[in-house]
Write a protein that holds these residues in place. Structure first.
Motif, PDB file in Angstrom:
ATOM      1  N   ASN A  75       3.137  -5.804  28.026  1.00  0.00           N
ATOM      2  CA  ASN A  75       3.467  -4.420  28.347  1.00  0.00           C
ATOM      3  C   ASN A  75       3.973  -3.636  27.147  1.00  0.00           C
ATOM      4  O   ASN A  75       4.437  -2.510  27.290  1.00  0.00           O
ATOM      5  N   ALA A  76       3.873  -4.219  25.970  1.00  0.00           N
ATOM      6  CA  ALA A  76       4.334  -3.526  24.762  1.00  0.00           C
ATOM      7  C   ALA A  76       3.538  -4.067  23.588  1.00  0.00           C
ATOM      8  O   ALA A  76       3.964  -5.012  22.922  1.00  0.00           O
ATOM      9  N   LYS A  77       2.371  -3.460  23.337  1.00  0.00           N
ATOM     10  CA  LYS A  77       1.465  -3.981  22.320  1.00  0.00           C
ATOM     11  C   LYS A  77       2.042  -3.916  20.919  1.00  0.00           C
ATOM     12  O   LYS A  77       1.504  -4.534  20.002  1.00  0.00           O
ATOM     13  N   ASN A  78       3.136  -3.192  20.745  1.00  0.00           N
ATOM     14  CA  ASN A  78       3.737  -3.113  19.417  1.00  0.00           C
ATOM     15  C   ASN A  78       4.721  -4.245  19.169  1.00  0.00           C
ATOM     16  O   ASN A  78       5.405  -4.265  18.148  1.00  0.00           O
ATOM     17  N   THR A  79       4.803  -5.179  20.094  1.00  0.00           N
ATOM     18  CA  THR A  79       5.729  -6.307  19.986  1.00  0.00           C
ATOM     19  C   THR A  79       4.943  -7.608  19.968  1.00  0.00           C
ATOM     20  O   THR A  79       4.069  -7.822  20.807  1.00  0.00           O
ATOM     21  N   VAL A  80       5.254  -8.462  19.003  1.00  0.00           N
ATOM     22  CA  VAL A  80       4.616  -9.768  18.922  1.00  0.00           C
ATOM     23  C   VAL A  80       5.686 -10.849  18.887  1.00  0.00           C
ATOM     24  O   VAL A  80       6.837 -10.604  18.516  1.00  0.00           O
ATOM     25  N   PHE A  81       5.264 -12.046  19.288  1.00  0.00           N
ATOM     26  CA  PHE A  81       6.159 -13.191  19.329  1.00  0.00           C
ATOM     27  C   PHE A  81       5.550 -14.328  18.512  1.00  0.00           C
ATOM     28  O   PHE A  81       4.331 -14.444  18.397  1.00  0.00           O
ATOM     29  N   LEU A  82       6.399 -15.164  17.990  1.00  0.00           N
ATOM     30  CA  LEU A  82       5.967 -16.401  17.350  1.00  0.00           C
ATOM     31  C   LEU A  82       6.762 -17.537  17.976  1.00  0.00           C
ATOM     32  O   LEU A  82       7.969 -17.651  17.756  1.00  0.00           O
ATOM     33  N   ARG A  83       6.091 -18.324  18.776  1.00  0.00           N
ATOM     34  CA  ARG A  83       6.723 -19.478  19.394  1.00  0.00           C
ATOM     35  C   ARG A  83       6.497 -20.679  18.494  1.00  0.00           C
ATOM     36  O   ARG A  83       5.366 -21.023  18.180  1.00  0.00           O
ATOM     37  N   MET A  84       7.583 -21.309  18.082  1.00  0.00           N
ATOM     38  CA  MET A  84       7.501 -22.421  17.139  1.00  0.00           C
ATOM     39  C   MET A  84       8.011 -23.683  17.823  1.00  0.00           C
ATOM     40  O   MET A  84       9.189 -23.747  18.204  1.00  0.00           O
ATOM     41  N   ASN A  85       7.125 -24.638  18.010  1.00  0.00           N
ATOM     42  CA  ASN A  85       7.471 -25.919  18.621  1.00  0.00           C
ATOM     43  C   ASN A  85       7.383 -27.040  17.597  1.00  0.00           C
ATOM     44  O   ASN A  85       6.759 -26.887  16.544  1.00  0.00           O
ATOM     45  N   SER A  86       7.978 -28.167  17.919  1.00  0.00           N
ATOM     46  CA  SER A  86       7.929 -29.354  17.055  1.00  0.00           C
ATOM     47  C   SER A  86       8.265 -29.002  15.607  1.00  0.00           C
ATOM     48  O   SER A  86       7.543 -29.372  14.669  1.00  0.00           O
ATOM     49  N   LEU A  87       9.351 -28.300  15.442  1.00  0.00           N
ATOM     50  CA  LEU A  87       9.719 -27.819  14.120  1.00  0.00           C
ATOM     51  C   LEU A  87      10.030 -28.970  13.166  1.00  0.00           C
ATOM     52  O   LEU A  87      10.612 -29.986  13.560  1.00  0.00           O
ATOM     53  N   LYS A  88       9.633 -28.763  11.909  1.00  0.00           N
ATOM     54  CA  LYS A  88       9.845 -29.754  10.866  1.00  0.00           C
ATOM     55  C   LYS A  88      10.780 -29.182   9.805  1.00  0.00           C
ATOM     56  O   LYS A  88      10.949 -27.965   9.697  1.00  0.00           O
ATOM     57  N   LEU A  89      11.343 -30.077   9.007  1.00  0.00           N
ATOM     58  CA  LEU A  89      12.234 -29.626   7.936  1.00  0.00           C
ATOM     59  C   LEU A  89      11.529 -28.628   7.027  1.00  0.00           C
ATOM     60  O   LEU A  89      12.137 -27.650   6.558  1.00  0.00           O
ATOM     61  N   GLU A  90      10.246 -28.862   6.793  1.00  0.00           N
ATOM     62  CA  GLU A  90       9.493 -27.995   5.882  1.00  0.00           C
ATOM     63  C   GLU A  90       9.162 -26.628   6.465  1.00  0.00           C
ATOM     64  O   GLU A  90       8.583 -25.775   5.781  1.00  0.00           O
ATOM     65  N   ASP A  91       9.524 -26.391   7.709  1.00  0.00           N
ATOM     66  CA  ASP A  91       9.366 -25.058   8.297  1.00  0.00           C
ATOM     67  C   ASP A  91      10.521 -24.141   7.933  1.00  0.00           C
ATOM     68  O   ASP A  91      10.493 -22.946   8.250  1.00  0.00           O
ATOM     69  N   THR A  92      11.543 -24.692   7.297  1.00  0.00           N
ATOM     70  CA  THR A  92      12.690 -23.893   6.885  1.00  0.00           C
ATOM     71  C   THR A  92      12.251 -22.826   5.883  1.00  0.00           C
ATOM     72  O   THR A  92      11.638 -23.135   4.861  1.00  0.00           O
ATOM     73  N   ALA A  93      12.561 -21.577   6.200  1.00  0.00           N
ATOM     74  CA  ALA A  93      12.139 -20.463   5.351  1.00  0.00           C
ATOM     75  C   ALA A  93      12.662 -19.158   5.941  1.00  0.00           C
ATOM     76  O   ALA A  93      13.158 -19.135   7.073  1.00  0.00           O
ATOM     77  N   VAL A  94      12.512 -18.104   5.171  1.00  0.00           N
ATOM     78  CA  VAL A  94      12.693 -16.765   5.715  1.00  0.00           C
ATOM     79  C   VAL A  94      11.339 -16.335   6.264  1.00  0.00           C
ATOM     80  O   VAL A  94      10.328 -16.405   5.552  1.00  0.00           O
ATOM     81  N   TYR A  95      11.327 -15.919   7.513  1.00  0.00           N
ATOM     82  CA  TYR A  95      10.094 -15.516   8.169  1.00  0.00           C
ATOM     83  C   TYR A  95      10.004 -13.994   8.206  1.00  0.00           C
ATOM     84  O   TYR A  95      10.952 -13.323   8.626  1.00  0.00           O
ATOM     85  N   TYR A  96       8.864 -13.492   7.767  1.00  0.00           N
ATOM     86  CA  TYR A  96       8.632 -12.053   7.703  1.00  0.00           C
ATOM     87  C   TYR A  96       7.514 -11.652   8.650  1.00  0.00           C
ATOM     88  O   TYR A  96       6.480 -12.315   8.719  1.00  0.00           O
ATOM     89  N   CYS A  97       7.718 -10.549   9.331  1.00  0.00           N
ATOM     90  CA  CYS A  97       6.684  -9.963  10.173  1.00  0.00           C
ATOM     91  C   CYS A  97       6.078  -8.781   9.418  1.00  0.00           C
ATOM     92  O   CYS A  97       6.784  -8.076   8.680  1.00  0.00           O
ATOM     93  N   ALA A  98       4.778  -8.583   9.614  1.00  0.00           N
ATOM     94  CA  ALA A  98       4.094  -7.503   8.920  1.00  0.00           C
ATOM     95  C   ALA A  98       3.085  -6.833   9.837  1.00  0.00           C
ATOM     96  O   ALA A  98       2.556  -7.473  10.753  1.00  0.00           O
ATOM     97  N   ALA A  99       2.813  -5.567   9.580  1.00  0.00           N
ATOM     98  CA  ALA A  99       1.859  -4.796  10.375  1.00  0.00           C
ATOM     99  C   ALA A  99       0.872  -4.093   9.447  1.00  0.00           C
ATOM    100  O   ALA A  99       1.254  -3.615   8.373  1.00  0.00           O
ATOM    101  N   GLY A 100      -0.389  -4.025   9.888  1.00  0.00           N
ATOM    102  CA  GLY A 100      -1.378  -3.364   9.049  1.00  0.00           C
ATOM    103  C   GLY A 100      -2.708  -3.256   9.745  1.00  0.00           C
ATOM    104  O   GLY A 100      -2.885  -3.717  10.873  1.00  0.00           O
ATOM    105  N   TYR A 101      -3.687  -2.656   9.048  1.00  0.00           N
ATOM    106  CA  TYR A 101      -5.021  -2.450   9.612  1.00  0.00           C
ATOM    107  C   TYR A 101      -6.016  -3.504   9.155  1.00  0.00           C
ATOM    108  O   TYR A 101      -7.218  -3.254   9.112  1.00  0.00           O
TER     109      TYR A 101
END
Length: 126
Positions: A75-101
Motif C-alpha cells: 500500500n506504499a510503493k515508495n517503501t521497500v523492505f530488506l528481510r535478512m535471515n541466517s545472518l553471518k558475521l560477514e554481513d556486518t556493515a552499514v546498509y544504504y538504501c538508494a532510489a533511481g531510474y
C-alpha cells in the motif's frame, strides 16, 4: 527533492534475522527502482539487492541469495523492505538504501541511483 530514509538496523547474533525499511519521499518517489547496498569497514560499497518500481523484478548479490528478500510495501510503493535471515558475521556493515531510474543490471551498481539514504548499521555478533 527526493529524500531516502532507512531504519531498522541493530545488533543481532549470527544465524538470526533482521528487517530493514526504507522510505523515499518526494515527487515521483513511488516510480523509482530501489536498491540496498552495504559497506563494511575498509571495504568498498557493494550491491546487496534491488527491486523494480513495480516490484515485479528483483535481483540479489550472490552472497545474500536465499537469505535476503527485498520487497515493496503493498500500500506504499515508495517503501521497500530488506528481510535478512541466517545472518553471518560477514554481513556486518552499514546498509544504504538508494532510489533511481535504473533498470535491469543497471540497478546492481551505485551509478544507477540518484538518491541515497544516510545508512543504518547492522552488526552481526558471534
Amino acid at each position: 527533492q527526493v529524500q531516502v530514509v532507512e531504519s531498522g538496523g541493530g545488533l543481532v547474533q549470527a544465524g538470526g534475522s533482521l528487517s530493514l525499511s526504507c522510505a523515499a519521499s518526494g515527487r515521483s518517489a513511488s516510480s523509482y527502482a530501489m536498491g540496498w547496498f552495504r559497506q563494511a569497514p575498509g571495504k568498498e560499497r557493494e550491491f546487496v539487492a534491488a527491486i523494480s518500481w513495480s516490484g515485479a523484478s528483483t535481483s540479489y548479490a550472490d552472497s545474500v541469495k536465499g537469505r535476503f528478500t527485498i520487497s515493496r510495501a503493498n500500500n506504499a510503493k515508495n517503501t521497500v523492505f530488506l528481510r535478512m535471515n541466517s545472518l553471518k558475521l560477514e554481513d556486518t556493515a552499514v546498509y544504504y538504501c538508494a532510489a533511481g531510474y535504473c533498470s535491469g543490471y543497471g540497478c546492481e551498481g551505485p551509478g544507477g541511483y540518484a538518491y541515497w539514504g544516510q545508512g543504518t548499521q547492522v552488526t552481526v555478533s558471534s
